[in-house]
Motif scaffolding. Sequence first.
Motif, PDB file in Angstrom:
ATOM      1  N   ARG A 168       9.703  13.610  10.307  1.00 51.22           N
ATOM      2  CA  ARG A 168       8.914  12.532  10.912  1.00 51.22           C
ATOM      3  C   ARG A 168       7.603  12.328  10.171  1.00 51.22           C
ATOM      4  NH1 ARG A 168       4.664  11.349  13.689  1.00 51.22           N
ATOM      5  NH2 ARG A 168       3.867  13.432  13.283  1.00 51.22           N
ATOM      6  N   ALA A 169       6.894  13.427   9.920  1.00 50.71           N
ATOM      7  CA  ALA A 169       5.588  13.344   9.268  1.00 50.71           C
ATOM      8  C   ALA A 169       5.714  12.858   7.829  1.00 50.71           C
ATOM      9  CB  ALA A 169       4.894  14.701   9.316  1.00 50.71           C
ATOM     10  N   SER A 170       6.692  13.399   7.090  1.00 48.88           N
ATOM     11  CA  SER A 170       6.838  13.003   5.685  1.00 48.88           C
ATOM     12  C   SER A 170       7.241  11.540   5.564  1.00 48.88           C
ATOM     13  CB  SER A 170       7.869  13.898   4.987  1.00 48.88           C
ATOM     14  OG  SER A 170       9.139  13.801   5.623  1.00 48.88           O
ATOM     15  N   LEU A 171       8.095  11.080   6.470  1.00 47.19           N
ATOM     16  CA  LEU A 171       8.484   9.668   6.472  1.00 47.19           C
ATOM     17  C   LEU A 171       7.273   8.782   6.767  1.00 47.19           C
ATOM     18  CD1 LEU A 171      10.784   7.561   6.355  1.00 47.19           C
ATOM     19  CD2 LEU A 171      11.064   7.881   8.827  1.00 47.19           C
ATOM     20  N   GLY A 172       6.466   9.196   7.751  1.00 51.62           N
ATOM     21  CA  GLY A 172       5.276   8.428   8.098  1.00 51.62           C
ATOM     22  C   GLY A 172       4.273   8.355   6.965  1.00 51.62           C
ATOM     23  N   VAL A 173       4.051   9.469   6.267  1.00 49.29           N
ATOM     24  CA  VAL A 173       3.107   9.491   5.144  1.00 49.29           C
ATOM     25  C   VAL A 173       3.570   8.547   4.042  1.00 49.29           C
ATOM     26  CG1 VAL A 173       2.158  10.913   3.301  1.00 49.29           C
ATOM     27  CG2 VAL A 173       2.235  11.806   5.620  1.00 49.29           C
ATOM     28  N   GLY A 174       4.860   8.652   3.706  1.00 48.94           N
ATOM     29  CA  GLY A 174       5.387   7.809   2.636  1.00 48.94           C
ATOM     30  C   GLY A 174       5.321   6.330   2.963  1.00 48.94           C
ATOM     31  N   LEU A 175       5.733   5.971   4.176  1.00 47.73           N
ATOM     32  CA  LEU A 175       5.731   4.562   4.570  1.00 47.73           C
ATOM     33  C   LEU A 175       4.320   4.000   4.666  1.00 47.73           C
ATOM     34  CD1 LEU A 175       8.522   4.509   7.317  1.00 47.73           C
ATOM     35  CD2 LEU A 175       8.656   3.585   4.998  1.00 47.73           C
ATOM     36  N   SER A 176       3.380   4.804   5.178  1.00 46.32           N
ATOM     37  CA  SER A 176       2.002   4.316   5.319  1.00 46.32           C
ATOM     38  C   SER A 176       1.361   4.051   3.967  1.00 46.32           C
ATOM     39  CB  SER A 176       1.163   5.312   6.123  1.00 46.32           C
ATOM     40  OG  SER A 176       1.053   6.549   5.436  1.00 46.32           O
ATOM     41  N   ILE A 177       1.608   4.928   2.991  1.00 48.98           N
ATOM     42  CA  ILE A 177       1.048   4.720   1.658  1.00 48.98           C
ATOM     43  C   ILE A 177       1.694   3.498   0.998  1.00 48.98           C
ATOM     44  CG2 ILE A 177       0.928   5.671  -0.678  1.00 48.98           C
ATOM     45  CD1 ILE A 177      -1.125   6.826   1.222  1.00 48.98           C
ATOM     46  N   MET A 178       2.997   3.324   1.190  1.00 46.75           N
ATOM     47  CA  MET A 178       3.669   2.156   0.615  1.00 46.75           C
ATOM     48  C   MET A 178       3.115   0.866   1.213  1.00 46.75           C
ATOM     49  SD  MET A 178       7.740   1.247   0.412  1.00 46.75           S
ATOM     50  CE  MET A 178       7.928   1.088   2.197  1.00 46.75           C
ATOM     51  N   LEU A 179       2.923   0.856   2.545  1.00 50.44           N
ATOM     52  CA  LEU A 179       2.366  -0.330   3.187  1.00 50.44           C
ATOM     53  C   LEU A 179       0.946  -0.594   2.713  1.00 50.44           C
ATOM     54  CD1 LEU A 179       2.643  -2.560   5.338  1.00 50.44           C
ATOM     55  CD2 LEU A 179       1.754  -0.926   7.012  1.00 50.44           C
ATOM     56  N   CYS A 180       0.153   0.454   2.607  1.00 53.26           N
ATOM     57  CA  CYS A 180      -1.223   0.314   2.136  1.00 53.26           C
ATOM     58  C   CYS A 180      -1.244  -0.243   0.717  1.00 53.26           C
ATOM     59  CB  CYS A 180      -1.914   1.677   2.195  1.00 53.26           C
ATOM     60  SG  CYS A 180      -3.666   1.636   1.814  1.00 53.26           S
ATOM     61  N   ASP A 181      -0.365   0.272  -0.119  1.00 55.12           N
ATOM     62  CA  ASP A 181      -0.273  -0.183  -1.502  1.00 55.12           C
ATOM     63  C   ASP A 181       0.070  -1.670  -1.555  1.00 55.12           C
ATOM     64  OD1 ASP A 181      -0.191  -0.222  -4.215  1.00 55.12           O
ATOM     65  OD2 ASP A 181       1.466   1.177  -4.438  1.00 55.12           O
ATOM     66  N   LEU A 182       1.067  -2.087  -0.763  1.00 51.95           N
ATOM     67  CA  LEU A 182       1.496  -3.485  -0.769  1.00 51.95           C
ATOM     68  C   LEU A 182       0.391  -4.421  -0.283  1.00 51.95           C
ATOM     69  CD1 LEU A 182       5.140  -3.107   0.605  1.00 51.95           C
ATOM     70  CD2 LEU A 182       4.461  -3.716  -1.720  1.00 51.95           C
ATOM     71  N   ILE A 183      -0.306  -4.020   0.783  1.00 53.71           N
ATOM     72  CA  ILE A 183      -1.362  -4.883   1.336  1.00 53.71           C
ATOM     73  C   ILE A 183      -2.534  -4.997   0.377  1.00 53.71           C
ATOM     74  CG2 ILE A 183      -3.100  -5.042   3.163  1.00 53.71           C
ATOM     75  CD1 ILE A 183      -1.001  -4.053   5.115  1.00 53.71           C
ATOM     76  N   LEU A 184      -2.946  -3.888  -0.228  1.00 53.60           N
ATOM     77  CA  LEU A 184      -4.049  -3.956  -1.179  1.00 53.60           C
ATOM     78  C   LEU A 184      -3.664  -4.748  -2.425  1.00 53.60           C
ATOM     79  CD1 LEU A 184      -5.692  -0.412  -0.992  1.00 53.60           C
ATOM     80  CD2 LEU A 184      -6.262  -2.495   0.251  1.00 53.60           C
ATOM     81  N   TRP A 185      -2.400  -4.633  -2.823  1.00 50.34           N
ATOM     82  CA  TRP A 185      -1.925  -5.439  -3.960  1.00 50.34           C
ATOM     83  C   TRP A 185      -1.976  -6.923  -3.605  1.00 50.34           C
ATOM     84  CZ3 TRP A 185       2.059  -8.960  -4.242  1.00 50.34           C
ATOM     85  CH2 TRP A 185       2.355  -9.443  -5.511  1.00 50.34           C
ATOM     86  N   ALA A 186      -1.576  -7.248  -2.355  1.00 49.82           N
ATOM     87  CA  ALA A 186      -1.598  -8.646  -1.923  1.00 49.82           C
ATOM     88  C   ALA A 186      -3.028  -9.183  -1.894  1.00 49.82           C
ATOM     89  CB  ALA A 186      -0.946  -8.784  -0.554  1.00 49.82           C
ATOM     90  N   ILE A 187      -3.961  -8.367  -1.418  1.00 51.27           N
ATOM     91  CA  ILE A 187      -5.370  -8.793  -1.401  1.00 51.27           C
ATOM     92  C   ILE A 187      -5.854  -9.071  -2.813  1.00 51.27           C
ATOM     93  CG2 ILE A 187      -7.730  -8.054  -0.905  1.00 51.27           C
ATOM     94  CD1 ILE A 187      -6.633  -6.457   1.445  1.00 51.27           C
ATOM     95  N   ARG A 188      -5.522  -8.174  -3.731  1.00 57.06           N
ATOM     96  CA  ARG A 188      -5.951  -8.342  -5.120  1.00 57.06           C
ATOM     97  C   ARG A 188      -5.302  -9.571  -5.749  1.00 57.06           C
ATOM     98  NH1 ARG A 188      -4.297  -3.541  -8.937  1.00 57.06           N
ATOM     99  NH2 ARG A 188      -2.264  -4.271  -8.238  1.00 57.06           N
ATOM    100  N   HIS A 189      -4.000  -9.736  -5.458  1.00 57.20           N
ATOM    101  CA  HIS A 189      -3.244 -10.800  -6.119  1.00 57.20           C
ATOM    102  C   HIS A 189      -3.626 -12.190  -5.626  1.00 57.20           C
ATOM    103  CE1 HIS A 189       0.141 -12.303  -8.469  1.00 57.20           C
ATOM    104  NE2 HIS A 189       0.498 -13.039  -7.433  1.00 57.20           N
TER     105      HIS A 189
END
Length: 359
Positions: free
Chosen positions: A28-49
């Motif tokens: 549960r924890a490892s899945l949450g960590v991975g998904l949260s970082i992926m979402l954060c990465d995508l949103i920050l990329w969208a802001i930059r783009h």
Amino acid sequence: MINRNQIIMRLGLFAPAMGSTDRKELLRASLGVGLSIMLCDLILWAIRHYSALLPGGMGDPLSEIIVVSPFAASAFLIMTVPNSPLAQPWSVIIGNTLGTASGVLCITFLPFPVMAAALAVALSVITMAFARALHPPAAAMALNAVLLTQSGADTGPAFFIATVMAGSIVLVAFGAVFNPLTARRYPFRQPNEALPKEAAYLATILERFRLSANIGVADLSRLIIAAETEAAAHHLGQKTAEVMMTANPFCMTPDADLHSIRDSFREKPFQAIPVADQDGTYRGVIFQNAVMEVAADVTAATVMDVVPALTVQAELPAILPALTQGHRRVIPVVDNGKLVGIITRSDLIRLLSQTLRHR
């Protein structure tokens, strides 16, 4: 002179201090960590783009936005120990922001990277402590800000708003959704929420032992209550719901009308009556005060409360809190979904009486 046993004891201090982790919790924890970082990465990329496309877009300053490495540590805390004071929203967002500000401030006024890095980490701890926002990754955020600034990256207002604060908010928001969906509470309740009276003294105890950053008042209160419950259950013996319950209780069907419900309460010394289908399937409980001032066309199904039931195998540590905390006066007992009994506070008093007579 130190003997062999003392050496072994001292070496034991370096052994793992944590118990083994449940595999489901680890997944549960490892899945949450991975998904949260992926979402954060995508949103920050969208802001930059897309920032340049916005009215009055910030353009070039956002071209330096990156997912900073301390976010991984923040995500780890939020998903792995969501009840820790260090992982709460205020600590994450304000802590990361203060850590970054400390790093930028130090490298700006002290153009010696080694000294600036050391001072930035120290300053981040001080500012977080004053803001009651201790968050370990924020110290790494301070060091990260020094390194980024030294390498020529833009760590101005755009970096603060569109990377540090935005990323922290994304991680917190994801944790607030993901943790409850996987049976973990986040954000965790704070000391000013409703707690037992004794909880007012727990904060002082935690401060005295310098543990207020390690465990919250609510968590400590829950641990104490659980320990007291286990001790009481041990004192009373290993009783199950099947042993404690009043078997084959009087019950009503979901279609029973108001007249028959009120007659039942007048004729029998009950404060609550369970509701079950014709085949015995448990549905809920009607409380006496719920039928005092209701319309004449209601049925048992409309006035009953869906009180959680326990199985016949449930033991005292699960039964005691339900009866002694809050306002629950009756616990339905089921076997394969069928109502087979109820446990009331009278049953608990009877158990206590029997225990005292045999001692």
